[in-house]
Design a protein around this motif. Structure first.
Motif, PDB file in Angstrom:
ATOM      1  N   ASP A  87      -3.639  -9.247  -2.667  1.00  0.00           N
ATOM      2  CA  ASP A  87      -2.365  -9.571  -2.032  1.00  0.00           C
ATOM      3  C   ASP A  87      -2.167 -11.075  -1.843  1.00  0.00           C
ATOM      4  O   ASP A  87      -1.074 -11.510  -1.498  1.00  0.00           O
ATOM      5  CB  ASP A  87      -2.220  -8.838  -0.703  1.00  0.00           C
ATOM      6  CG  ASP A  87      -3.364  -9.103   0.252  1.00  0.00           C
ATOM      7  OD1 ASP A  87      -4.333  -9.789  -0.140  1.00  0.00           O
ATOM      8  OD2 ASP A  87      -3.303  -8.590   1.385  1.00  0.00           O
TER       9      ASP A  87
ATOM     10  N   VAL B  60       1.734  -6.623  -2.884  1.00  0.00           N
ATOM     11  CA  VAL B  60       1.201  -5.262  -2.845  1.00  0.00           C
ATOM     12  C   VAL B  60       2.116  -4.402  -1.979  1.00  0.00           C
ATOM     13  O   VAL B  60       2.481  -4.787  -0.872  1.00  0.00           O
ATOM     14  CB  VAL B  60      -0.247  -5.250  -2.298  1.00  0.00           C
ATOM     15  CG1 VAL B  60      -0.756  -3.829  -2.136  1.00  0.00           C
ATOM     16  CG2 VAL B  60      -1.156  -6.046  -3.210  1.00  0.00           C
TER      17      VAL B  60
ATOM     18  N   TYR C 209      -1.584   0.045   0.036  1.00  0.00           N
ATOM     19  CA  TYR C 209      -3.032  -0.107  -0.008  1.00  0.00           C
ATOM     20  C   TYR C 209      -3.649   1.284   0.092  1.00  0.00           C
ATOM     21  O   TYR C 209      -3.353   2.029   1.012  1.00  0.00           O
ATOM     22  CB  TYR C 209      -3.533  -0.958   1.158  1.00  0.00           C
ATOM     23  CG  TYR C 209      -3.043  -2.377   1.129  1.00  0.00           C
ATOM     24  CD1 TYR C 209      -1.865  -2.729   1.768  1.00  0.00           C
ATOM     25  CD2 TYR C 209      -3.749  -3.351   0.461  1.00  0.00           C
ATOM     26  CE1 TYR C 209      -1.406  -4.030   1.737  1.00  0.00           C
ATOM     27  CE2 TYR C 209      -3.306  -4.656   0.426  1.00  0.00           C
ATOM     28  CZ  TYR C 209      -2.134  -4.992   1.067  1.00  0.00           C
ATOM     29  OH  TYR C 209      -1.671  -6.277   1.027  1.00  0.00           O
TER      30      TYR C 209
END
Length: 184
Positions: A119, A124, A127
């Protein structure tokens, strides 16, 4: 015999919702897999877990044909420019899943050669925790991407709150470690 237009055989909806439905039903992942997380990514595409149910079974190894990048495993500093170039070549709109502890935080590889979280270099969206994460966890991450796609372009008043199950529900507080120091 012709079609009967007098019957109530029609559906109305918004164009944005139809576009989002078609996007979420045909997510094409670009796998960037290394080490053990790559094995779990391959297992997710197997018949046991049937990723085809979510429209994401077509793994594309060309960035121009994919819209979801799954970074699975550790990424070295030398690999990062290649990963960034692949991300730039992907079509818009595009999403990124960081799969596993190594891709998310560097994992157990706290060295100068391993990126301590992708990231820092890529945006992103989801996760996926674990070392390595189970295929079910990756499927939950893909379903989270689908929920993000469903809400794309809708006004804030019509958005439903996302039920993201991949974030921790409680705060982990470090426990004090007793030190065994002998005093002479």
């Amino acid at each position: 015999m012709g079609y009967d237009f007098s019957a109530d055989n029609y559906v109305t909806t918004q164009l944005r919702k139809v576009i989002n439905w078609s996007r979420r039903s045909s997510v094409w992942p670009m796998p960037f897999a290394t080490a053990c997380c790559g094995i779990e990514l391959m297992a997710t595409a197997s018949s046991r877990y049937d990723l085809a149910r979510f429209g994401a079974e077509v793994m594309r190894f060309s960035p121009r044909q994919s819209d979801l990048m799954i970074v699975a495993g550790r990424v070295s500093v030398k690999m990062m420019p290649v990963l960034q170039r692949i991300y730039q070549q992907m079509t818009e709109p595009k999403w990124v899943i960081s799969m596993g502890a190594c891709a998310s935080t560097g994992g157990v590889f706290d060295t100068y050669a391993v990126v301590q979280g992708i990231d820092q270099f890529l945006p992103v969206d989801v996760y996926v925790p674990g070392c390595p994460p189970r295929p079910e966890t990756l499927m939950e991450g893909i379903m989270t991407i689908q929920r993000i796609i469903d809400e794309d372009g809708l006004p804030p008043a019509k958005r439903r709150p996302l039920n993201v199950a991949l974030q921790p529900t409680h705060e982990v507080k470090p426990q004090p470690v007793p030190l065994n120091i002998a005093v002479n």
